[in-house]
Scaffold this active site. Structure first.
Site, mmCIF file in Angstrom:
data_model
loop_
_atom_site.group_PDB
_atom_site.id
_atom_site.type_symbol
_atom_site.label_atom_id
_atom_site.label_comp_id
_atom_site.label_asym_id
_atom_site.label_seq_id
_atom_site.Cartn_x
_atom_site.Cartn_y
_atom_site.Cartn_z
ATOM 1 N NE ARG A 41 -46.864 71.081 24.278
ATOM 2 C CZ ARG A 41 -47.165 69.803 24.480
ATOM 3 N NH1 ARG A 41 -46.820 68.889 23.571
ATOM 4 N NH2 ARG A 41 -47.805 69.421 25.569
ATOM 5 C CB SER A 110 -50.104 77.630 30.076
ATOM 6 O OG SER A 110 -49.370 77.140 28.976
ATOM 7 C CE LYS A 140 -51.166 69.602 28.190
ATOM 8 N NZ LYS A 140 -50.679 70.884 28.780
#
Length: 221
Positions: A41, A110, A140
């Protein structure tokens, strides 16, 4: 329990490190501790940097027996021989990717806190549905929070599918201290970034996160 399309247990997600050698060492340590799968990621780097790290990680994951996925970029996953890709709300639709990439690429999506989205992902052929953030997340901080109760509801959706069934993945703020709670709430796998790769001992953190699943291992698909 039905067999899964995606490994149960610890699902490592790479931090935003530019030092590829450091990343490779960390992945090896996490695998030694019990990590079963890995997602590359890299959100804020040029495509060339992401591709370079993907090409370095793919053979290491094969050596270590890890299922290797790439976030966002399913074409890169195919290019480097990764096992699959993870898609979010703003990426190509999972249905389109499945149609273009074929049945063999492992695809996860997701779902945030949204069971209707999870249902749509399952209908499109997802191999796992991911929920979170389960806890406050340093990666996040402004992301949607999902209650632990959504995991049991997601398991009910996944259990309606033929075996091997899709897996339910939890992400966001998961650490060695709360991994067991997340597993007990219904997550087949837990995706961990900071709690794993920024731990004083990556190997020990991996072992602690993998421990709730050690009594019921799931083989790599």
């Amino acid at each position: 329990m039905k067999a899964l399309r995606f490994p149960a247990g610890l699902y490592g997600v790479t931090p935003e490190w530019d030092d590829t050698d450091r990343l490779l060492r960390a992945v090896r340590q996490a695998a030694e501790g019990g990590m079963r799968s890995l997602q590359l990621r890299r959100k804020n780097v040029p495509d060339a940097v992401r591709a370079e790290q993907a090409r370095a990680l793919a053979p290491l994951c094969r050596e270590l027996g890890l299922v290797f996925l790439i976030n966002d970029d399913w074409r890169l996953a195919l290019e480097v021989g990764a096992d699959g890709a993870h898609v979010g709300r703003d990426d190509d639709s999972l249905a389109r990717i499945r149609a273009e990439a074929g049945p063999d690429l492992i695809l996860g999506g997701s779902s945030y806190d949204d069971l209707d989205r999870a249902q749509a992902l399952l209908d499109a052929g997802a191999d796992y549905i991911a929920f979170g953030a389960m806890f406050p997340s340093t990666v996040k901080p402004d992301t949607v929070r999902a209650p632990l109760s959504v995991l049991a509801a997601a398991r009910q959706l996944a259990d309606q599918r033929d075996a091997p069934r899709p897996a339910v993945v939890a992400i966001g703020g998961i650490t060695p201290d709360n991994a067991a709670l997340v597993a007990q709430s219904g997550a087949d796998a837990i995706a961990v970034i900071t709690g794993l790769f920024e731990a004083p001992s990556i190997r020990a953190a991996a072992a602690a996160c993998a421990a709730p699943y050690s009594a019921n291992p799931t083989r790599k698909p």
